[in-house]
Design a protein around this motif. Structure first.
Motif, PDB file in Angstrom:
ATOM      1  N   ALA A  57       0.827  -1.206   0.000  1.00  0.00           N
ATOM      2  CA  ALA A  57       0.000   0.000   0.000  1.00  0.00           C
ATOM      3  C   ALA A  57       0.862   1.257   0.000  1.00  0.00           C
ATOM      4  O   ALA A  57       0.502   2.271  -0.620  1.00  0.00           O
ATOM      5  N   ALA A  58       2.005   1.219   0.692  1.00  0.00           N
ATOM      6  CA  ALA A  58       2.919   2.365   0.683  1.00  0.00           C
ATOM      7  C   ALA A  58       3.420   2.643  -0.728  1.00  0.00           C
ATOM      8  O   ALA A  58       3.523   3.801  -1.150  1.00  0.00           O
ATOM      9  N   TRP A  59       3.721   1.601  -1.478  1.00  0.00           N
ATOM     10  CA  TRP A  59       4.157   1.784  -2.868  1.00  0.00           C
ATOM     11  C   TRP A  59       3.046   2.361  -3.724  1.00  0.00           C
ATOM     12  O   TRP A  59       3.303   3.161  -4.625  1.00  0.00           O
ATOM     13  N   VAL A  60       1.799   1.941  -3.477  1.00  0.00           N
ATOM     14  CA  VAL A  60       0.668   2.480  -4.236  1.00  0.00           C
ATOM     15  C   VAL A  60       0.568   3.994  -4.025  1.00  0.00           C
ATOM     16  O   VAL A  60       0.446   4.771  -4.978  1.00  0.00           O
ATOM     17  N   GLY A  61       0.618   4.436  -2.763  1.00  0.00           N
ATOM     18  CA  GLY A  61       0.540   5.859  -2.474  1.00  0.00           C
ATOM     19  C   GLY A  61       1.729   6.631  -3.011  1.00  0.00           C
ATOM     20  O   GLY A  61       1.578   7.730  -3.552  1.00  0.00           O
TER      21      GLY A  61
END
Length: 292
Positions: A151-155
């Motif tokens: 999720a951190a990579w998505v953001g």
């Protein structure tokens, strides 16, 4: 919408040390996700069922270091407040979908938040949102660090997208949401695939097999078991981003302009107490403070 409206300011200042820390934890995360394809066949890790647990213990420590590094001098109280609001909203939205048939209702907010407030903010928002939602839903387990990093990579990726305006920006974000939904599912599959199919099957991980052979097995496994969920997640992202992009982006950008994250602080000389204060013109959003 002007170019200034498209990029009103970064909520988190990514210093060189913070950038290096994010790059290193991302590299470690890629190793953690892809170890079945990257590890040397002769190593003990390739034949150990404890490998995911090792990475599940290492990743939270790395994420904690990165978040602390970003927060040290890179986040002010306004950025913390905005992070808290968006993370709380995302954590509350996630149980509405709960992943049923791929209906994930949290990723569109990561895309929009990262788009407005920048890659550093998007990275932190993704990790904190998934952690908070896991506490709410009781989803804490060895899979959580992988979900947080994904999720951190998505953001973060949303904050790195090129400039766009109007409908082009909505299309760009919706397309990115679709690709991010598919990539997220692909990575999460890779984290548990070696231990979910047993041994000896056509979809099973084979320790010591050539890279392309295991990669082929994994792709077939993903298509056969989770493609429907991944497509559902991608479609949900496209719909939610398309419907909410204009109002949510507008609200977040107005909040960013009022917060003036990157506005310099000006200190004025103390004048004669009896003399009237002379006004000084300042740039929009600039703060003026008097010395103590």
């Amino acid at each position: 919408m002007s170019a200034a409206d498209a990029r009103p300011g970064r909520a988190i200042r990514m210093r060189p040390r913070s950038t290096v820390a994010v790059a290193l934890v991302s590299l470690a995360g890629l190793v953690a996700f892809g170890w079945p394809l990257l590890v040397d066949p002769s190593s003990g890790l390739a034949h150990s069922a404890d490998a995911p647990l090792v990475f599940a213990l290492v990743l939270p420590l790395l994420l904690a270091v990165v978040l602390a590094e970003i927060a040290e001098g890179g986040m002010d109280v306004k950025a913390v407040a905005m992070l808290g609001v968006l993370s709380a909203v995302g954590a509350a939205l996630r149980p509405l979908g709960a992943g049923t048939a791929g209906l994930e209702t949290v990723f569109f907010l990561l895309v929009l938040g990262g788009r407005v407030f920048g890659a550093g903010f998007g990275f932190v928002q993704g990790a904190v949102t998934l952690f908070a939602s896991a506490l709410i839903t009781g989803g804490v387990g060895p899979w959580l660090p992988f979900q947080m990093l994904g999720a951190a990579w998505v953001g973060m990726g949303a904050g790195l997208l090129p400039r766009a305006r109007g409908k082009a920006e909505v299309v760009l974000l919706a397309g990115y949401g679709a690709l991010a939904g598919l990539a997220y599912g692909f990575l999460l599959n890779l984290s548990f695939w070696p231990f979910s199919t047993g041994t000896g099957g056509g979809l099973s991980f084979v320790a010591g097999a050539p890279l392309l052979e295991n990669l082929h097995r994994f792709v077939v496994f993903s298509l056969a078991t989770s493609l429907g969920w991944d497509l559902g997640r991608a479609l949900t992202n496209v719909i939610l981003v398309s419907v909410t992009a204009r109002p949510v982006l507008g609200a977040l950008r107005r909040a960013a302009r009022r917060a003036a994250f990157e506005a310099p602080v000006a200190f004025e000389e103390a004048g004669d107490a009896d003399a009237p204060a002379s006004p000084r013109s300042r740039a929009p959003g600039e703060l003026a403070q008097s010395p103590p």
